[in-house]
Write a protein that holds these residues in place. Structure first.
Motif, PDB file in Angstrom:
ATOM      1  N   LEU A  85      38.986  37.864  39.021  1.00 21.63           N
ATOM      2  CA  LEU A  85      38.101  38.099  40.162  1.00 21.63           C
ATOM      3  C   LEU A  85      38.340  37.031  41.233  1.00 21.63           C
ATOM      4  O   LEU A  85      38.780  35.916  40.939  1.00 21.63           O
ATOM      5  CB  LEU A  85      36.638  38.062  39.713  1.00 21.63           C
ATOM      6  N   ASN A  94      34.133  41.824  45.735  1.00 20.43           N
ATOM      7  CA  ASN A  94      35.164  41.999  44.720  1.00 20.43           C
ATOM      8  C   ASN A  94      35.370  43.477  44.395  1.00 20.43           C
ATOM      9  O   ASN A  94      36.506  43.959  44.330  1.00 20.43           O
ATOM     10  CB  ASN A  94      34.782  41.235  43.447  1.00 20.43           C
ATOM     11  N   PRO A 130      31.169  35.320  41.218  1.00 23.11           N
ATOM     12  CA  PRO A 130      31.587  35.397  39.814  1.00 23.11           C
ATOM     13  C   PRO A 130      31.113  34.226  38.949  1.00 23.11           C
ATOM     14  O   PRO A 130      30.762  34.415  37.780  1.00 23.11           O
ATOM     15  CB  PRO A 130      33.118  35.430  39.918  1.00 23.11           C
ATOM     16  N   ARG A 138      31.175  39.445  34.192  1.00 26.68           N
ATOM     17  CA  ARG A 138      32.393  39.358  35.005  1.00 26.68           C
ATOM     18  C   ARG A 138      33.403  40.429  34.594  1.00 26.68           C
ATOM     19  O   ARG A 138      34.080  41.021  35.438  1.00 26.68           O
ATOM     20  CB  ARG A 138      33.016  37.965  34.894  1.00 26.68           C
ATOM     21  N   ALA A 142      35.138  43.394  36.819  1.00 21.86           N
ATOM     22  CA  ALA A 142      36.582  43.678  36.856  1.00 21.86           C
ATOM     23  C   ALA A 142      36.851  45.161  36.616  1.00 21.86           C
ATOM     24  O   ALA A 142      37.713  45.764  37.269  1.00 21.86           O
ATOM     25  CB  ALA A 142      37.304  42.823  35.822  1.00 21.86           C
ATOM     26  N   ARG A 145      35.818  47.087  39.769  1.00 25.20           N
ATOM     27  CA  ARG A 145      36.814  46.942  40.832  1.00 25.20           C
ATOM     28  C   ARG A 145      38.012  47.862  40.598  1.00 25.20           C
ATOM     29  O   ARG A 145      38.545  48.476  41.522  1.00 25.20           O
ATOM     30  CB  ARG A 145      37.280  45.488  40.927  1.00 25.20           C
TER      31      ARG A 145
END
Length: 343
Positions: A85, A94, A130, A138, A142, A145
């Motif tokens: 990230l 992000n 993050p 986190r 990810a 994203r």
């Protein structure tokens, strides 16, 4: 989108990472690439992603030959083990990154980000950075994203490897539920047998750059194709075929080794004519079950797993003489790993 890997090979110097691997992944499935370090699973994943170019063979995604296609043109979402990230960006930024570089409409981006924040159950945390989230949170970001650009394929390389056991367990269940919601064709790499069994529709067991077996978790566990698969998937006793456990139970395996799961060892406190004598060496309490180490007269050691109720009924203790019988014994011709097609 379906994925067809056709006879690909990849060498790194003198090391053969992939050796004529062929595999078909069905559209909408969640597939685990499972194997020990150096088995070729991450190399195979990176080849599908376009991060490694195979020396030979081809990769077909949704009917298109992508073997030499640039990674940016494959419409693939990739999730790394260590999140990757952007520390200086908020969670919203992000998640929106891939959409922003594609110059998508601002209204669409905002709506898509909020939709994904809800999907990963992090509503209200979009303005955090993050560093203000836990490892498990986190990793969810990810994944969001990677999903933001609506990829045709989602690839995950040891996605939970950097997390502690409790968080890994929680995220495995979450990933399974997420896949049922989004139905994107997904492949994830893991060396954790339990993780693969719990999450995947199908498991691809790899060893030394080749595929040993492809099947559902039940098929892999109950009907292993090779000695490696039997040994790698779940605990197992590997014994020479001449062991007293076979002879005293009237078994005549046709190969040099036999394989017996610990839960397939039946223990009795008195002989019944078709059981082998053994001595309890050690009793290990694992909470949900009891593990018993048993010594045979020929110095072979067998491990048996019992439920707490079974253990309570037997009242076993170290040094006690018992009689054991295998409920299921497997032996193999020792064929080498080969290529399989996931059906």
């Amino acid at each position: 989108m379906s994925i067809i890997v056709n006879n690909i090979s990849k060498d790194f110097g003198n090391f053969k990472a992939l050796d004529k691997v062929s595999l078909t992944v069905k559209e909408g499935s969640l597939v685990a690439l499972l194997g020990p370090s150096g088995s070729g699973k991450s190399t195979l994943l990176r080849a599908i992603a376009g991060l490694e170019e195979p020396d030979s063979g081809s990769i077909i995604i949704n009917g298109e030959d992508t073997t030499h296609l640039d990674v940016s043109k494959r419409n693939i979402g990739f999730v790394f083990q260590h999140y990757a990230l952007f520390k200086h960006m908020t969670i919203r930024q992000n998640i929106a990154f891939g959409l922003d570089i594609r110059k998508r409409n601002r209204k669409f981006v905002k709506e898509r980000v909020e939709e994904l924040l809800e999907l990963i159950q992090l509503q209200g945390l979009g303005d955090r950075y993050p560093s203000q989230l836990s490892g498990g949170q986190r990793q969810r970001v990810a994944l969001a994203r990677a999903l933001a650009v609506q990829p045709q394929v989602l690839l995950l390389d040891e996605p939970f490897g950097a997390l502690d056991a409790k968080v890994r367990k929680e995220l495995r269940a979450w990933l399974r539920r997420l896949h049922e919601d989004v139905h994107v064709t997904s492949i994830f790499v893991t060396h954790d047998q339990e993780e693969a069994m719990e999450v995947a529709d199908e498991i691809v067991v790899m060893n030394q750059g080749r595929i040993e077996q492809v099947g559902t978790p039940a098929q892999i566990y109950d009907r292993p194709a090779t000695p490696f698969v039997m040994s790698f998937i779940g605990p197992v006793n590997v014994l020479p075929s001449h062991t007293l456990l076979c002879r005293d139970n009237g078994l005549q395996p046709s190969h040099s080794e036999i394989f017996v799961r610990p839960h397939d060892i039946h223990i009795q406190t008195s002989p019944n004519g078709v059981s082998a004598g053994a001595v309890v060496k050690r009793v290990i309490h694992l909470g949900w079950e009891i593990q018993v180490e048993l010594a045979l007269p020929d110095n072979e050691v067998v491990v048996a797993n019992l439920s707490r109720q079974q253990f309570s009924e037997l009242e076993l203790e170290a040094g006690q003489r018992v009689f054991i019988k295998p409920k299921d014994v497997k032996s193999f011709a020792g064929v080498a790993g080969t290529n399989y097609q996931a059906a």
